[in-house]
Motif scaffolding. Structure first.
Motif, PDB file in Angstrom:
ATOM      1  N   CYS A 154       0.842  -1.188   0.000  1.00  0.00           N
ATOM      2  CA  CYS A 154       0.000   0.000   0.000  1.00  0.00           C
ATOM      3  C   CYS A 154       0.880   1.242   0.000  1.00  0.00           C
ATOM      4  CB  CYS A 154      -0.909   0.017   1.228  1.00  0.00           C
ATOM      5  SG  CYS A 154      -2.191   1.272   1.151  1.00  0.00           S
ATOM      6  N   HIS A 156      -0.413   4.313   0.674  1.00  0.00           N
ATOM      7  CA  HIS A 156      -1.100   5.364   1.420  1.00  0.00           C
ATOM      8  C   HIS A 156      -0.172   5.965   2.475  1.00  0.00           C
ATOM      9  CE1 HIS A 156      -5.182   3.223   0.442  1.00  0.00           C
ATOM     10  NE2 HIS A 156      -4.573   3.699  -0.615  1.00  0.00           N
ATOM     11  N   ASP A 157      -0.512   7.169   2.917  1.00  0.00           N
ATOM     12  CA  ASP A 157       0.379   7.865   3.850  1.00  0.00           C
ATOM     13  C   ASP A 157       0.037   7.644   5.313  1.00  0.00           C
ATOM     14  OD1 ASP A 157      -1.941   9.310   3.940  1.00  0.00           O
ATOM     15  OD2 ASP A 157      -1.061  11.224   3.343  1.00  0.00           O
ATOM     16  N   GLN A 197      -3.561  -3.788  -2.417  1.00  0.00           N
ATOM     17  CA  GLN A 197      -3.677  -2.640  -3.299  1.00  0.00           C
ATOM     18  C   GLN A 197      -3.309  -3.023  -4.729  1.00  0.00           C
ATOM     19  OE1 GLN A 197      -1.326   0.901  -2.445  1.00  0.00           O
ATOM     20  NE2 GLN A 197      -2.823   2.193  -3.479  1.00  0.00           N
ATOM     21  N   TYR A 254      -8.489  -2.685  -1.813  1.00  0.00           N
ATOM     22  CA  TYR A 254      -8.758  -1.249  -1.807  1.00  0.00           C
ATOM     23  C   TYR A 254      -9.326  -0.870  -3.174  1.00  0.00           C
ATOM     24  CZ  TYR A 254      -5.629  -0.578   2.288  1.00  0.00           C
ATOM     25  OH  TYR A 254      -5.037  -0.600   3.522  1.00  0.00           O
ATOM     26  N   TYR A 282      -9.856  10.083  -5.403  1.00  0.00           N
ATOM     27  CA  TYR A 282      -9.435  10.725  -4.155  1.00  0.00           C
ATOM     28  C   TYR A 282     -10.224  11.978  -3.812  1.00  0.00           C
ATOM     29  CZ  TYR A 282      -6.720  12.544  -0.330  1.00  0.00           C
ATOM     30  OH  TYR A 282      -6.359  12.996   0.903  1.00  0.00           O
ATOM     31  N   TYR A 284     -11.225   8.829   0.683  1.00  0.00           N
ATOM     32  CA  TYR A 284      -9.996   8.184   1.150  1.00  0.00           C
ATOM     33  C   TYR A 284     -10.241   7.470   2.482  1.00  0.00           C
ATOM     34  CZ  TYR A 284      -5.008   8.029   2.574  1.00  0.00           C
ATOM     35  OH  TYR A 284      -3.759   7.651   2.977  1.00  0.00           O
ATOM     36  N   LYS A 293     -10.547   3.168   3.143  1.00  0.00           N
ATOM     37  CA  LYS A 293      -9.658   2.445   4.042  1.00  0.00           C
ATOM     38  C   LYS A 293     -10.442   1.746   5.153  1.00  0.00           C
ATOM     39  CE  LYS A 293      -5.819   4.826   4.972  1.00  0.00           C
ATOM     40  NZ  LYS A 293      -4.821   3.879   4.439  1.00  0.00           N
TER      41      LYS A 293
END
Length: 340
Positions: A29, A31-32, A72, A93, A306, A311, A315
């Motif tokens: 993934c 993602h941050d 992902q 996702y 997004y 977002y 998740k």
């Protein structure tokens, strides 16, 4: 990196749990943050791990003991599943599950989940934005201004929205939302959907016609269909040739729905005026890719989905799906129905 007894080397433990608790692995993934997934795992009492595994060997090593996978980009093949005898659920996702061998999962009694409706507003917004940007040559005009040029000829013809025809290929949740927004702007909307009954003239409130007719009539064609064997290169050289030279193609669905080589040729040779492309057959788009060298294309990096709201929802619901499945409950979104 956190460590925990029993976790494979190189795997981060985001949520430790009691010995014997089910393990869920996020295979890969970009993602941050993982706050939403962590909250779901903590509430459910499962151990949540994170890896960046894509290859078969990496996946098998990272997923030791996992009952559930959150995916992902990783390709979850039959070989991956066979190496994980305790695997019960795979949750992806996003909407598409083309990275998962769904038939193989069903045959092994593994539940496959997705989140089909999290990005409806975001993707339909982005599709409209790409349609307008490509139709009006916004990106090319911006580059011209920065270089001190005034170049109307480079973007002509520029049609007005009202009275133009907006074609929607795939009138599902996102396609329908896009059709409504296009209609609100003043477009005349026409659609195509493989699920529409034979001979139907309307589907989900959108006028529909055969695909070839939509392609011939539309000033803008916006793609909103999943990637399957039947839709791979749904828009290829033959279909692009049906479009009028002044038309615009928008793709926010899956890169493989369009034959990229044929699209490049049509854009380069004048068979198609412009395109707005968010999804690509090769992701990330390689440096120097032919699409990046064309001025009549607006490119975005698979981010139509997004918004801050989508977002977080994506998740949370992806994690909830896999947790529900390994607990023996039916998740909200199951792709493969009954398994055996």
């Amino acid at each position: 990196m956190s460590t925990h007894e029993g976790a494979p080397a190189g795997v981060e433990v985001l949520v430790p749990a009691e010995p014997g608790s089910p393990v869920v692995l996020i295979t890969d993934c970009d993602h941050d943050s993982f706050d939403a997934e962590i909250a779901v795992a903590q509430q459910a009492g499962v151990e949540l791990r994170l890896a960046q595994a894509r290859s078969l060997d990496e996946l098998v090593a990272a997923a030791t003991g996992a009952a559930g996978l959150v995916v992902q980009y990783a390709q979850i093949t039959a070989a991956v599943m066979d190496a994980m005898p305790g695997l019960q659920a795979i949750s992806r996702y996003g909407v598409g599950v083309d990275s998962v061998d769904v038939a193989a999962a069903s045959a092994r009694g593994i539940v496959v989940c997705n989140v089909p409706d999290y990005g409806t507003e975001a993707v339909s917004d982005h599709a409209i934005a790409l349609a307008l940007a490509a139709s009006r040559g916004i990106a090319r005009l911006d580059r011209g201004v920065r270089a001190g040029r005034f170049d109307l000829e480079a973007i002509r013809p520029v049609p007005q929205v009202r009275g133009s025809i907006f074609g929607v290929v795939g009138v599902g949740r996102i396609g329908h939302a896009t059709a409504l927004k296009a209609r609100g702007l003043g477009y005349d909307v026409i659609g195509f959907d493989v699920q529409a009954p034979a001979g139907a003239t309307e589907y989900h409130g959108v006028p529909v016609a055969p695909l070839d007719e939509v392609l011939r009539r539309a000033d803008v064609v916006s793609l909103h269909t999943p990637l399957t064997e039947a839709t791979h290169h749904l828009v290829g050289g033959r279909e692009l040739a049906l479009l009028r030279p002044a038309a615009v193609l928008v793709n926010t669905s899956r890169g493989g729905v369009v034959d990229t080589d044929a699209l490049v040729a049509a854009l380069r040779d004048g068979g198609l005026r412009a395109a707005g492309i968010d999804v690509h057959e090769d992701e990330p788009v390689p440096l120097g890719h032919p699409l990046t060298r064309l001025d009549n294309v607006v490119l975005t990096p698979h981010l139509a989905w997004y918004t801050e709201e989508s977002y977080t929802e994506l998740k949370r619901r992806t994690a909830q799906n896999v947790v529900e499945a390994i607990a023996g409950r039916r998740p909200r979104n199951v792709v493969n129905g009954e398994t055996r």
